[in-house]
Design a protein around this motif. Structure first.
Motif, mmCIF file in Angstrom:
data_model
loop_
_atom_site.group_PDB
_atom_site.id
_atom_site.type_symbol
_atom_site.label_atom_id
_atom_site.label_comp_id
_atom_site.label_asym_id
_atom_site.label_seq_id
_atom_site.Cartn_x
_atom_site.Cartn_y
_atom_site.Cartn_z
ATOM 1 N N ILE A 34 47.952 73.427 17.509
ATOM 2 C CA ILE A 34 49.398 73.318 17.641
ATOM 3 C C ILE A 34 49.952 72.673 16.384
ATOM 4 N N GLY A 35 51.028 73.207 15.899
ATOM 5 C CA GLY A 35 51.633 72.683 14.684
ATOM 6 C C GLY A 35 53.048 72.187 14.912
ATOM 7 N N GLU A 46 59.201 73.771 6.740
ATOM 8 C CA GLU A 46 58.082 73.038 6.162
ATOM 9 C C GLU A 46 57.087 72.666 7.253
ATOM 10 N N GLY A 47 55.819 72.869 6.987
ATOM 11 C CA GLY A 47 54.786 72.411 7.900
ATOM 12 C C GLY A 47 54.616 70.908 7.788
ATOM 13 N N VAL A 48 54.665 70.213 8.907
ATOM 14 C CA VAL A 48 54.595 68.757 8.914
ATOM 15 C C VAL A 48 53.208 68.269 9.310
ATOM 16 N N SER A 49 52.712 68.776 10.424
ATOM 17 C CA SER A 49 51.424 68.325 10.924
ATOM 18 C C SER A 49 50.891 69.350 11.909
ATOM 19 N N CYS A 50 49.578 69.335 12.101
ATOM 20 C CA CYS A 50 48.976 70.185 13.124
ATOM 21 C C CYS A 50 47.736 69.479 13.655
ATOM 22 N N ILE A 51 47.284 69.948 14.816
ATOM 23 C CA ILE A 51 46.086 69.390 15.433
ATOM 24 C C ILE A 51 45.198 70.553 15.840
ATOM 25 N N SER A 52 43.923 70.454 15.499
ATOM 26 C CA SER A 52 43.017 71.581 15.675
ATOM 27 C C SER A 52 42.643 71.801 17.133
ATOM 28 N N ARG A 53 42.166 73.008 17.389
ATOM 29 C CA ARG A 53 41.725 73.361 18.742
ATOM 30 C C ARG A 53 40.507 72.533 19.137
ATOM 31 N N LEU A 54 39.487 72.527 18.291
ATOM 32 C CA LEU A 54 38.263 71.786 18.589
ATOM 33 C C LEU A 54 38.318 70.405 17.947
ATOM 34 N N GLY A 55 38.094 69.419 18.717
ATOM 35 C CA GLY A 55 38.001 68.061 18.184
ATOM 36 C C GLY A 55 39.322 67.367 17.931
ATOM 37 N N VAL A 93 65.570 69.741 11.923
ATOM 38 C CA VAL A 93 65.203 70.212 13.254
ATOM 39 C C VAL A 93 63.690 70.384 13.261
ATOM 40 N N TYR A 94 63.058 69.800 14.246
ATOM 41 C CA TYR A 94 61.602 69.840 14.361
ATOM 42 C C TYR A 94 61.196 70.836 15.447
ATOM 43 N N TYR A 95 60.217 71.671 15.110
ATOM 44 C CA TYR A 95 59.721 72.695 16.006
ATOM 45 C C TYR A 95 58.215 72.540 16.197
ATOM 46 N N CYS A 96 57.733 72.867 17.382
ATOM 47 C CA CYS A 96 56.295 73.003 17.563
ATOM 48 C C CYS A 96 55.991 74.476 17.815
ATOM 49 N N LEU A 109 48.977 74.620 7.935
ATOM 50 C CA LEU A 109 50.417 74.319 7.999
ATOM 51 C C LEU A 109 51.251 75.474 7.462
ATOM 52 N N ARG A 110 50.760 76.687 7.590
ATOM 53 C CA ARG A 110 51.505 77.877 7.193
ATOM 54 C C ARG A 110 52.194 78.445 8.425
ATOM 55 N N GLY A 111 53.509 78.423 8.382
ATOM 56 C CA GLY A 111 54.270 78.821 9.558
ATOM 57 C C GLY A 111 54.046 80.250 9.986
ATOM 58 N N ASN A 112 53.758 81.139 9.034
ATOM 59 C CA ASN A 112 53.576 82.544 9.400
ATOM 60 C C ASN A 112 52.267 82.784 10.149
ATOM 61 N N GLU A 113 51.464 81.765 10.306
ATOM 62 C CA GLU A 113 50.235 81.883 11.086
ATOM 63 C C GLU A 113 50.385 81.257 12.471
ATOM 64 N N TYR A 114 51.630 81.037 12.863
ATOM 65 C CA TYR A 114 51.924 80.504 14.188
ATOM 66 C C TYR A 114 52.827 81.470 14.949
ATOM 67 N N GLU A 115 52.703 81.427 16.252
ATOM 68 C CA GLU A 115 53.550 82.236 17.117
ATOM 69 C C GLU A 115 54.012 81.354 18.259
#
Length: 127
Positions: A34-35, A46-55, A93-96, A109-115
């Motif tokens: 999730i980013g 702008e990508g701010v932060s993300c947390i990985s699926r594993l760990g 404005v902050y989005y997840c 943190l590349r937005g085009n890799e999120y849906e």
């Protein structure tokens, strides 16, 4: 129905803190990275932060390292962004969003890799 809902934004003075929440429904949040992203008026997203699926491995953009902390509560299906020492430049404005791909112990943190984006929550840092 798959949905992400942000909350926790508001008006805060410089140096203050806010905690943003991203509540997921329709899927199990821990199964995806999730980013958090932000967009200020007249600026690109702008990508701010993300947390990985594993760990639950975090990743931060340089401007928020040390000040922001991302975390995940699997029981609540929610990701948080704790923001400390806020600066006027954090106003946006902050989005997840949910990662488009099924990654492992890293996130990007590349937005085009999120849906599946939330509707956003406004953060204003001003005296």
């Amino acid at each position: 129905q798959l949905q992400l809902v942000e909350s926790g934004g508001g008006l805060v003075q410089p140096g203050g803190s806010l905690r943003l929440s991203c509540a997921a429904s329709g899927f199990t949040l821990e199964d995806y990275a999730i980013g958090w992203f932000r967009q200020a008026p007249g600026k690109e997203r702008e990508g701010v932060s993300c947390i990985s699926r594993l760990g639950g491995i975090p990743n931060y953009t340089d401007s928020v390292k040390v000040r922001f902390t991302i975390s995940r509560d699997n029981a609540k299906n929610t990701v948080y962004l704790q923001m400390n020492s806020l600066e006027s430049e954090d106003t946006a404005v902050y989005y997840c969003a949910r990662d488009r791909y099924y990654r492992g112990s890293y996130c990007v943190l590349r937005g085009n890799e999120y849906e599946y984006w939330g509707q956003g929550t406004q953060v204003t840092v001003s005296s």
